[in-house]
Motif scaffolding. Structure first.
Motif, PDB file in Angstrom:
ATOM      1  N   ARG A 114      -3.908  10.724  -0.258  1.00 32.49           N
ATOM      2  CA  ARG A 114      -4.366   9.932  -1.411  1.00 32.49           C
ATOM      3  C   ARG A 114      -3.758   8.542  -1.415  1.00 32.49           C
ATOM      4  O   ARG A 114      -2.567   8.377  -1.152  1.00 32.49           O
ATOM      5  CB  ARG A 114      -3.951  10.604  -2.725  1.00 32.49           C
ATOM      6  CG  ARG A 114      -4.640  11.866  -3.055  1.00 32.49           C
ATOM      7  CD  ARG A 114      -4.314  12.402  -4.458  1.00 32.49           C
ATOM      8  NE  ARG A 114      -2.971  12.190  -4.957  1.00 32.49           N
ATOM      9  CZ  ARG A 114      -2.655  11.404  -5.991  1.00 32.49           C
ATOM     10  NH1 ARG A 114      -3.561  10.724  -6.639  1.00 32.49           N
ATOM     11  NH2 ARG A 114      -1.401  11.294  -6.388  1.00 32.49           N
ATOM     12  N   ASN A 115      -4.581   7.560  -1.767  1.00 33.25           N
ATOM     13  CA  ASN A 115      -4.114   6.208  -2.000  1.00 33.25           C
ATOM     14  C   ASN A 115      -3.525   6.174  -3.411  1.00 33.25           C
ATOM     15  O   ASN A 115      -4.236   6.360  -4.395  1.00 33.25           O
ATOM     16  CB  ASN A 115      -5.282   5.224  -1.884  1.00 33.25           C
ATOM     17  CG  ASN A 115      -4.875   3.788  -2.135  1.00 33.25           C
ATOM     18  OD1 ASN A 115      -3.760   3.503  -2.576  1.00 33.25           O
ATOM     19  ND2 ASN A 115      -5.793   2.881  -1.877  1.00 33.25           N
ATOM     20  N   VAL A 116      -2.220   5.964  -3.525  1.00 30.98           N
ATOM     21  CA  VAL A 116      -1.557   5.943  -4.828  1.00 30.98           C
ATOM     22  C   VAL A 116      -1.006   4.545  -5.154  1.00 30.98           C
ATOM     23  O   VAL A 116      -0.144   4.399  -6.021  1.00 30.98           O
ATOM     24  CB  VAL A 116      -0.431   7.009  -4.910  1.00 30.98           C
ATOM     25  CG1 VAL A 116      -1.009   8.410  -4.790  1.00 30.98           C
ATOM     26  CG2 VAL A 116       0.650   6.767  -3.862  1.00 30.98           C
ATOM     27  N   THR A 117      -1.550   3.539  -4.490  1.00 29.81           N
ATOM     28  CA  THR A 117      -1.063   2.171  -4.668  1.00 29.81           C
ATOM     29  C   THR A 117      -1.033   1.764  -6.132  1.00 29.81           C
ATOM     30  O   THR A 117      -0.039   1.209  -6.613  1.00 29.81           O
ATOM     31  CB  THR A 117      -1.921   1.193  -3.847  1.00 29.81           C
ATOM     32  OG1 THR A 117      -1.862   1.583  -2.471  1.00 29.81           O
ATOM     33  CG2 THR A 117      -1.436  -0.239  -4.000  1.00 29.81           C
TER      34      THR A 117
ATOM     35  N   GLY B 294       0.829  -1.197   0.000  1.00 28.62           N
ATOM     36  CA  GLY B 294       0.000   0.000   0.000  1.00 28.62           C
ATOM     37  C   GLY B 294       0.861   1.244   0.000  1.00 28.62           C
ATOM     38  O   GLY B 294       1.879   1.310   0.703  1.00 28.62           O
ATOM     39  N   LYS B 295       0.454   2.234  -0.792  1.00 30.41           N
ATOM     40  CA  LYS B 295       1.209   3.489  -0.896  1.00 30.41           C
ATOM     41  C   LYS B 295       0.248   4.657  -0.731  1.00 30.41           C
ATOM     42  O   LYS B 295      -0.743   4.756  -1.453  1.00 30.41           O
ATOM     43  CB  LYS B 295       1.946   3.537  -2.235  1.00 30.41           C
ATOM     44  CG  LYS B 295       3.010   2.438  -2.353  1.00 30.41           C
ATOM     45  CD  LYS B 295       3.567   2.275  -3.728  1.00 30.41           C
ATOM     46  CE  LYS B 295       2.711   1.473  -4.654  1.00 30.41           C
ATOM     47  NZ  LYS B 295       2.657   0.041  -4.461  1.00 30.41           N
ATOM     48  N   ILE B 296       0.543   5.527   0.212  1.00 32.50           N
ATOM     49  CA  ILE B 296      -0.294   6.679   0.524  1.00 32.50           C
ATOM     50  C   ILE B 296       0.558   7.933   0.407  1.00 32.50           C
ATOM     51  O   ILE B 296       1.619   8.013   1.019  1.00 32.50           O
ATOM     52  CB  ILE B 296      -0.872   6.578   1.953  1.00 32.50           C
ATOM     53  CG1 ILE B 296      -1.694   5.296   2.117  1.00 32.50           C
ATOM     54  CG2 ILE B 296      -1.692   7.815   2.297  1.00 32.50           C
ATOM     55  CD1 ILE B 296      -2.059   4.977   3.558  1.00 32.50           C
ATOM     56  N   GLU B 297       0.094   8.914  -0.374  1.00 37.16           N
ATOM     57  CA  GLU B 297       0.783  10.208  -0.446  1.00 37.16           C
ATOM     58  C   GLU B 297       0.049  11.188   0.454  1.00 37.16           C
ATOM     59  O   GLU B 297      -1.178  11.273   0.435  1.00 37.16           O
ATOM     60  CB  GLU B 297       0.845  10.715  -1.882  1.00 37.16           C
ATOM     61  CG  GLU B 297       1.732   9.840  -2.721  1.00 37.16           C
ATOM     62  CD  GLU B 297       2.758  10.576  -3.546  1.00 37.16           C
ATOM     63  OE1 GLU B 297       2.724  11.819  -3.640  1.00 37.16           O
ATOM     64  OE2 GLU B 297       3.610   9.875  -4.119  1.00 37.16           O
ATOM     65  N   ILE B 298       0.821  11.908   1.244  1.00 39.49           N
ATOM     66  CA  ILE B 298       0.309  12.889   2.187  1.00 39.49           C
ATOM     67  C   ILE B 298       1.045  14.180   1.884  1.00 39.49           C
ATOM     68  O   ILE B 298       2.277  14.222   1.970  1.00 39.49           O
ATOM     69  CB  ILE B 298       0.542  12.421   3.638  1.00 39.49           C
ATOM     70  CG1 ILE B 298      -0.101  11.040   3.834  1.00 39.49           C
ATOM     71  CG2 ILE B 298      -0.009  13.426   4.632  1.00 39.49           C
ATOM     72  CD1 ILE B 298       0.595  10.180   4.817  1.00 39.49           C
ATOM     73  N   GLN B 299       0.303  15.211   1.497  1.00 43.91           N
ATOM     74  CA  GLN B 299       0.978  16.458   1.136  1.00 43.91           C
ATOM     75  C   GLN B 299       0.171  17.673   1.543  1.00 43.91           C
ATOM     76  O   GLN B 299      -1.028  17.598   1.765  1.00 43.91           O
ATOM     77  CB  GLN B 299       1.300  16.500  -0.350  1.00 43.91           C
ATOM     78  CG  GLN B 299       0.121  16.520  -1.277  1.00 43.91           C
ATOM     79  CD  GLN B 299       0.578  16.519  -2.736  1.00 43.91           C
ATOM     80  OE1 GLN B 299       1.737  16.250  -3.042  1.00 43.91           O
ATOM     81  NE2 GLN B 299      -0.325  16.815  -3.626  1.00 43.91           N
TER      82      GLN B 299
ATOM     83  N   PHE C  69       4.965  13.598   1.349  1.00 44.24           N
ATOM     84  CA  PHE C  69       5.485  12.359   1.920  1.00 44.24           C
ATOM     85  C   PHE C  69       4.801  11.163   1.272  1.00 44.24           C
ATOM     86  O   PHE C  69       3.652  11.255   0.849  1.00 44.24           O
ATOM     87  CB  PHE C  69       5.213  12.315   3.432  1.00 44.24           C
ATOM     88  CG  PHE C  69       5.833  13.447   4.184  1.00 44.24           C
ATOM     89  CD1 PHE C  69       7.056  13.293   4.805  1.00 44.24           C
ATOM     90  CD2 PHE C  69       5.198  14.680   4.267  1.00 44.24           C
ATOM     91  CE1 PHE C  69       7.633  14.348   5.498  1.00 44.24           C
ATOM     92  CE2 PHE C  69       5.764  15.738   4.951  1.00 44.24           C
ATOM     93  CZ  PHE C  69       6.988  15.578   5.572  1.00 44.24           C
ATOM     94  N   ARG C  70       5.506  10.042   1.208  1.00 41.71           N
ATOM     95  CA  ARG C  70       4.908   8.776   0.772  1.00 41.71           C
ATOM     96  C   ARG C  70       5.041   7.779   1.904  1.00 41.71           C
ATOM     97  O   ARG C  70       6.148   7.482   2.363  1.00 41.71           O
ATOM     98  CB  ARG C  70       5.570   8.229  -0.477  1.00 41.71           C
ATOM     99  CG  ARG C  70       4.931   6.895  -0.920  1.00 41.71           C
ATOM    100  CD  ARG C  70       5.494   6.359  -2.212  1.00 41.71           C
ATOM    101  NE  ARG C  70       5.269   7.317  -3.272  1.00 41.71           N
ATOM    102  CZ  ARG C  70       6.180   7.610  -4.213  1.00 41.71           C
ATOM    103  NH1 ARG C  70       7.354   7.018  -4.212  1.00 41.71           N
ATOM    104  NH2 ARG C  70       5.915   8.498  -5.143  1.00 41.71           N
ATOM    105  N   LEU C  71       3.915   7.243   2.338  1.00 40.28           N
ATOM    106  CA  LEU C  71       3.873   6.223   3.368  1.00 40.28           C
ATOM    107  C   LEU C  71       3.643   4.883   2.673  1.00 40.28           C
ATOM    108  O   LEU C  71       2.750   4.763   1.833  1.00 40.28           O
ATOM    109  CB  LEU C  71       2.736   6.529   4.344  1.00 40.28           C
ATOM    110  CG  LEU C  71       2.559   5.587   5.518  1.00 40.28           C
ATOM    111  CD1 LEU C  71       2.068   6.375   6.731  1.00 40.28           C
ATOM    112  CD2 LEU C  71       1.574   4.476   5.195  1.00 40.28           C
ATOM    113  N   VAL C  72       4.451   3.878   3.002  1.00 36.45           N
ATOM    114  CA  VAL C  72       4.323   2.541   2.418  1.00 36.45           C
ATOM    115  C   VAL C  72       3.990   1.567   3.542  1.00 36.45           C
ATOM    116  O   VAL C  72       4.636   1.554   4.588  1.00 36.45           O
ATOM    117  CB  VAL C  72       5.612   2.119   1.684  1.00 36.45           C
ATOM    118  CG1 VAL C  72       5.489   0.696   1.145  1.00 36.45           C
ATOM    119  CG2 VAL C  72       5.918   3.099   0.548  1.00 36.45           C
TER     120      VAL C  72
END
Length: 191
Positions: free
Chosen positions: A98-101, A14-19, A68-71
């Motif tokens: 955002r979910n960028v998976t 899972g990849k989440i971008e937080i900006q 930031f990207r959270l994995v």
């Protein structure tokens, strides 16, 4: 991975971008490790509940001052996304989550010969001095822009490579071809 080099498709992570201006304060509040580090830092951390219980085991990469990207693990994306969103306060600065998976392919390249393989497919410097452990930078592999994160889950030298899916097969094929003389082994359930 212990003796040569392996290549794994980890796109299901899972990849989440937080900006936005509220991204750093939100992540500092939810994480047990310091997130306010230089751009390019990769931070291994947990997200905690108010009692200090572990809710998520993640890496967070600082892509820009306020991005930031959270994995996280493949089975945890909805839980982690929900937890982050539920902790945005009304008085917080603006933050986009955002979910960028599905927008990124993730490949793991690990093992004592991983640097030899990676250096064979890029003109960018991937030496320890140019790309130390727990750091990330954009490199080019056969025309594709790739975020190379120096992190490993197997205890050996390695990288997570984040790629636009349109370029994923070309990057995979380039790495596999460069690693063939070194005994590269593919892995992962999508091999």
């Amino acid at each position: 991975f212990r003796e040569r080099v392996g290549l794994i498709d980890m796109s299901s992570f899972g990849k989440i971008e937080i900006q936005g201006p509220g991204a750093l304060p939100l992540l500092e509040r939810l994480s047990d490790n310091q997130i306010n580090r230089p751009v390019g830092a990769v931070i291994y951390t947990q997200m905690l509940n108010p009692q200090g219980g572990v809710l998520a085991d993640v890496t967070i990469t600082r892509l820009a001052e306020d991005r930031f990207r959270l994995v996280t693990g493949a089975g945890f994306i909805d839980n982690d996304l929900g937890w982050i969103r539920s902790n945005v306060r009304a008085n917080d600065a603006e933050v986009e989550i955002r979910n960028v998976t599905d927008e990124l392919t993730t490949l793991g390249l690990w093992g004592p010969r991983a640097r030899d393989v990676l250096q064979a497919v890029t003109a960018d410097d991937v030496s320890n001095e140019a790309l130390p452990y727990m750091k990330a930078k954009t490199i080019t592999i056969r025309g594709a822009k790739v975020l190379a994160q120096r992190v490993t889950y197997v205890g050996e030298l390695g990288w997570e490579l984040y790629i636009d899916p349109a370029w994923a097969v070309q990057v995979w094929d380039a790495l596999a071809a460069a690693g063939k003389p070194l005994g590269i082994a593919p892995g992962g359930y999508r091999v």
